[in-house]
Design an enzyme around this catalytic site. Sequence first.
Site, PDB file in Angstrom:
ATOM      1  N   TYR A   1      -0.462  -0.246  10.566  1.00 24.99           N
ATOM      2  CA  TYR A   1      -0.776  -0.645   9.197  1.00 24.99           C
ATOM      3  C   TYR A   1       0.368  -0.278   8.256  1.00 24.99           C
ATOM      4  CZ  TYR A   1      -3.174  -0.971   4.696  1.00 24.99           C
ATOM      5  OH  TYR A   1      -3.524  -1.297   3.404  1.00 24.99           O
TER       6      TYR A   1
ATOM      7  N   SER B   1       0.840  -1.191   0.000  1.00 28.49           N
ATOM      8  CA  SER B   1       0.000   0.000   0.000  1.00 28.49           C
ATOM      9  C   SER B   1       0.878   1.246   0.000  1.00 28.49           C
ATOM     10  CB  SER B   1      -0.890   0.015   1.249  1.00 28.49           C
ATOM     11  OG  SER B   1      -1.493   1.280   1.447  1.00 28.49           O
TER      12      SER B   1
END
Length: 313
Positions: A182, A157
């Site tokens: 994350y 990501s």
Amino acid sequence: MTTKQHKLNSGFNADSTADEVLAGIDLTGRTALVTGGYSGLGLAATKALTRAGAHVIVPARRPAEATAALKHVPRTEVDALDLADLDSVRGFADRRIDDGRRLDIVINSAGVMACPESRVGPGWESQFAINHLGHFALIGRLRPVLASAARVVAVTSGAHGLTDIRWDDPHFNAGYDRWLAYGQSKTANVLFALHLDRLGRETGLRAFAAHPGSILTPLQRHFSREEKESLGWITSDGTAAAGFKTPEQGAATAVWAATSPLLEGHGGVYCEDCDIADPADEAADGGVKPWAIDPESAARLWELSAELTGVNG
């Protein structure tokens, strides 16, 4: 050969779909494995790969749900796997080895995002554990059945830009931040692909990290509608904001990395919008941060991951 982190001018872009990048590619007789291949981007990737002729194995924490989602998708099979449970990872990998079929493509698509603080295994932070360590152990145990010239794609990501690996506290024992957790797991995905490619390239195994872009999928399950709107992900009527991709567009970069003839002889790179990405300081938008493509950090993370999981593939 070490691949430079620069665009190849693939001819595809952010609007390309998984079917478009597979046009003219025949995967008949090939076997793929897509974690999370029954929901969101993973499901879009699974469908596209099967339409190109591949047989796709879909590991699932919820096998009944996966079976229902894939009911009308030919050439798919479901098997139980919980990436948060290393015993489950071992069992799944043992079944693949006993089965004996070679895997030509593996796409590590399953994951969690910005979830409330939770711990798995011996107290590991769940995002690092599921998004990185579970996949690390899975690929390590699957090495005996990875075909020559196999490709492994780690779905990462742009959130890798939030943080390097927190070497002094990777499990956030000193205070939890769901976005940094994350981001760390996504940096780990890029570093994993970098070092796996370094270890595997002499025998034909190549690995890539793929950033899918912004897409609304079940990955955002931990966010209310109000939070999504405040973050600019959706408009006031609940539709995706400008710049968000469809799942078919989001799956395209991982599928491209897994199959494109243009990538023959390449590997160990971060890809986005169906091309190798430029470094972040050279890209007008996007790109990959330097800490995510540092070979020394990749080797250090590999060593840490092997120590934590007991697996060193």
